[in-house]
Design an enzyme around this catalytic site. Sequence first.
Site, PDB file in Angstrom:
ATOM      1  N   GLY A 141       0.823  -1.207   0.000  1.00 15.43           N
ATOM      2  CA  GLY A 141       0.000   0.000   0.000  1.00 15.43           C
ATOM      3  C   GLY A 141       0.850   1.246   0.000  1.00 15.43           C
ATOM      4  O   GLY A 141       2.077   1.191   0.063  1.00 15.43           O
TER       5      GLY A 141
ATOM      6  N   ARG B  83       1.074   8.324   3.386  1.00 19.76           N
ATOM      7  CA  ARG B  83       1.361   9.723   3.157  1.00 19.76           C
ATOM      8  C   ARG B  83       2.825   9.976   2.860  1.00 19.76           C
ATOM      9  O   ARG B  83       3.185  10.976   2.286  1.00 19.76           O
ATOM     10  CB  ARG B  83       0.961  10.541   4.389  1.00 19.76           C
ATOM     11  N   PHE B  84       3.676   9.082   3.336  1.00 13.58           N
ATOM     12  CA  PHE B  84       5.094   9.406   3.238  1.00 13.58           C
ATOM     13  C   PHE B  84       5.897   8.414   2.427  1.00 13.58           C
ATOM     14  O   PHE B  84       7.113   8.461   2.381  1.00 13.58           O
ATOM     15  CB  PHE B  84       5.725   9.540   4.622  1.00 13.58           C
ATOM     16  N   GLY B  85       5.216   7.495   1.778  1.00 13.22           N
ATOM     17  CA  GLY B  85       5.958   6.537   0.977  1.00 13.22           C
ATOM     18  C   GLY B  85       5.128   5.308   0.711  1.00 13.22           C
ATOM     19  O   GLY B  85       3.913   5.320   0.886  1.00 13.22           O
TER      20      GLY B  85
ATOM     21  N   ASP C 149       1.192   9.679  15.747  1.00 11.78           N
ATOM     22  CA  ASP C 149       0.286   9.286  14.665  1.00 11.78           C
ATOM     23  C   ASP C 149      -0.496   8.037  15.075  1.00 11.78           C
ATOM     24  O   ASP C 149      -0.661   7.113  14.287  1.00 11.78           O
ATOM     25  CB  ASP C 149       1.095   9.047  13.387  1.00 11.78           C
TER      26      ASP C 149
ATOM     27  N   ASP D 235       4.382   2.443  13.158  1.00 10.49           N
ATOM     28  CA  ASP D 235       4.603   3.844  12.738  1.00 10.49           C
ATOM     29  C   ASP D 235       4.825   4.845  13.851  1.00 10.49           C
ATOM     30  O   ASP D 235       4.572   6.039  13.651  1.00 10.49           O
ATOM     31  CB  ASP D 235       3.427   4.336  11.864  1.00 10.49           C
TER      32      ASP D 235
HETATM   33  P1  ATP Z   1      -1.416   7.028   6.399  1.00  6.00           P
HETATM   34  O1  ATP Z   1      -0.837   7.375   5.097  1.00  6.00           O
HETATM   35  O2  ATP Z   1      -2.608   7.846   6.741  1.00  6.00           O
HETATM   36  O3  ATP Z   1      -0.406   7.015   7.522  1.00  6.00           O
HETATM   37  P2  ATP Z   1      -1.333   4.163   6.499  1.00  6.00           P
HETATM   38  O4  ATP Z   1      -0.917   4.030   7.932  1.00  6.00           O
HETATM   39  O5  ATP Z   1      -2.305   3.131   6.012  1.00  6.00           O
HETATM   40  O6  ATP Z   1      -2.021   5.568   6.270  1.00  6.00           O
HETATM   41  P3  ATP Z   1       1.296   3.392   5.645  1.00  6.00           P
HETATM   42  O7  ATP Z   1       1.706   3.294   7.074  1.00  6.00           O
HETATM   43  O8  ATP Z   1       2.241   3.981   4.688  1.00  6.00           O
HETATM   44  O9  ATP Z   1      -0.066   4.228   5.545  1.00  6.00           O
HETATM   45  O10 ATP Z   1       0.909   1.929   5.158  1.00  6.00           O
HETATM   46  C1  ATP Z   1       0.624   1.610   3.804  1.00  6.00           C
HETATM   47  C2  ATP Z   1       0.001   0.215   3.769  1.00  6.00           C
HETATM   48  O11 ATP Z   1       0.940  -0.761   4.242  1.00  6.00           O
HETATM   49  C3  ATP Z   1      -1.230   0.082   4.654  1.00  6.00           C
HETATM   50  O12 ATP Z   1      -2.138  -0.758   4.007  1.00  6.00           O
HETATM   51  C4  ATP Z   1      -0.697  -0.582   5.890  1.00  6.00           C
HETATM   52  O13 ATP Z   1      -1.697  -1.326   6.553  1.00  6.00           O
HETATM   53  C5  ATP Z   1       0.402  -1.483   5.338  1.00  6.00           C
HETATM   54  N1  ATP Z   1       1.471  -1.713   6.311  1.00  6.00           N
HETATM   55  C6  ATP Z   1       2.220  -0.767   6.921  1.00  6.00           C
HETATM   56  N2  ATP Z   1       3.119  -1.323   7.751  1.00  6.00           N
HETATM   57  C7  ATP Z   1       2.931  -2.669   7.693  1.00  6.00           C
HETATM   58  C8  ATP Z   1       3.538  -3.812   8.333  1.00  6.00           C
HETATM   59  N3  ATP Z   1       4.538  -3.692   9.215  1.00  6.00           N
HETATM   60  N4  ATP Z   1       3.062  -5.031   7.999  1.00  6.00           N
HETATM   61  C9  ATP Z   1       2.054  -5.180   7.116  1.00  6.00           C
HETATM   62  N5  ATP Z   1       1.452  -4.163   6.466  1.00  6.00           N
HETATM   63  C10 ATP Z   1       1.883  -2.916   6.751  1.00  6.00           C
HETATM   64 MG    MG Z   2       0.808   3.446   8.831  1.00  2.00          MG
END
Ligand code: ATP
Ligand code: MG
Length: 329
Positions: free
Chosen positions: A48, A51-53, A162, A179
């Site tokens: 996925g 916001r930051f990558g 966050d 995060d």
């Molecule tokens: P936001 O951009 O608002 O912070 P987010 O937390 O969903 O939203 P990311 O933290 O960048 O954004 O996560 C991107 C995707 O990767 C999401 O679907 C998230 O659930 C998944 N993800 C992030 N970290 C992990 C992890 N350690 N294991 C499995 N999936 C993860």
């Molecule tokens: Mg996240």
Amino acid sequence: STGDSDRMTPRLESVEERESNMWPRQNSLSLKEWDIPFDDLNIGTMIGRGRFGRVFRGNWHGDVAVKILNPDFLHDEHAIEAFKLEVAIFKNTRHENLVLFMGACMKPPRLAIVTSMCKGNTLYTHIHLRRDKFNLNKTTLIAQQIAQGMGYLHRRGIVHRDLKSKNIFLENEKVIITDFGLFSVTKLVYDCDTGLGIPFGWLCYLAPELIRNLKPDRPKNEDLPFTKASDAYAFGSIWYELLCGEFPFKSQPPEAVIWQVGRGMKQSLANLQASRDVKDILMMCWSFQADDRPDFNQLFTTLERLPKKRLARSPSHPIQLSRSAESVF
Ligand code: ATP
Ligand code: MG
């Protein structure tokens, strides 16, 4: 070697003292052992985008999640320093309710964070996409685990910044928080989609003192005064999501939420059928004054004392929430 100098560290100081005293001198040395050359990673499919990558499935001595930071971020030298500082913080976190930090790619232009891969779904997916209902016992157990992981982070002097349902995974019955601390790095690349730079589903986690510091002319919202108490506010919003299956202030425009929260108004609980103890937790976490909010140790104890019974809520009739900001209860 790095290990030797670590071992010579006096052990009598508190963790926070030690980290603040130690890290400038130790940073470059002790970070090396957490550095993963980007080419050592096997990058798989993208999970996925945030916001930051972007987050990818990966393999590095087993399944891992690789969070590759947005390249825009690299234009700023401070950002890279800030990133290394975050890495120095992550490497000291070990708790069963926190995602396991495994290392980082720290050589520009490839900045990435490698953590264990979380199984299961986020609380966000459970609550808002799958519309799963948890009974009060399960809700309480989830909240208690969040409180434990957060209590540990705060004890180590780390403010999450966050905390939200998207950053909490549920692996079977176990809560994994992700995060933490990243926001302070990522604010630098914050790409705002609205005039105020407020992505959907973020506002409801922001404490009044943060809301009051949002500036339309400062879209990246650097220097927001995040504290342990603002994490407690965010926890309140998660507790609400767990209880109601909705975000607080659902379907209200950002301006209305900013106006209300900035003046100390809270989401009405008039239609939440829950005991006074359960609602009190919300009200304590959402206190206007940061000092009035409980810390996570207190929250854990309060949650532990909740009577173990089912939440009286009809699953087929979503709660209609009063729009009136004044009617707090
Ligand atoms: P936001 O951009 O608002 O912070 P987010 O937390 O969903 O939203 P990311 O933290 O960048 O954004 O996560 C991107 C995707 O990767 C999401 O679907 C998230 O659930 C998944 N993800 C992030 N970290 C992990 C992890 N350690 N294991 C499995 N999936 C993860
Ligand atoms: Mg996240």
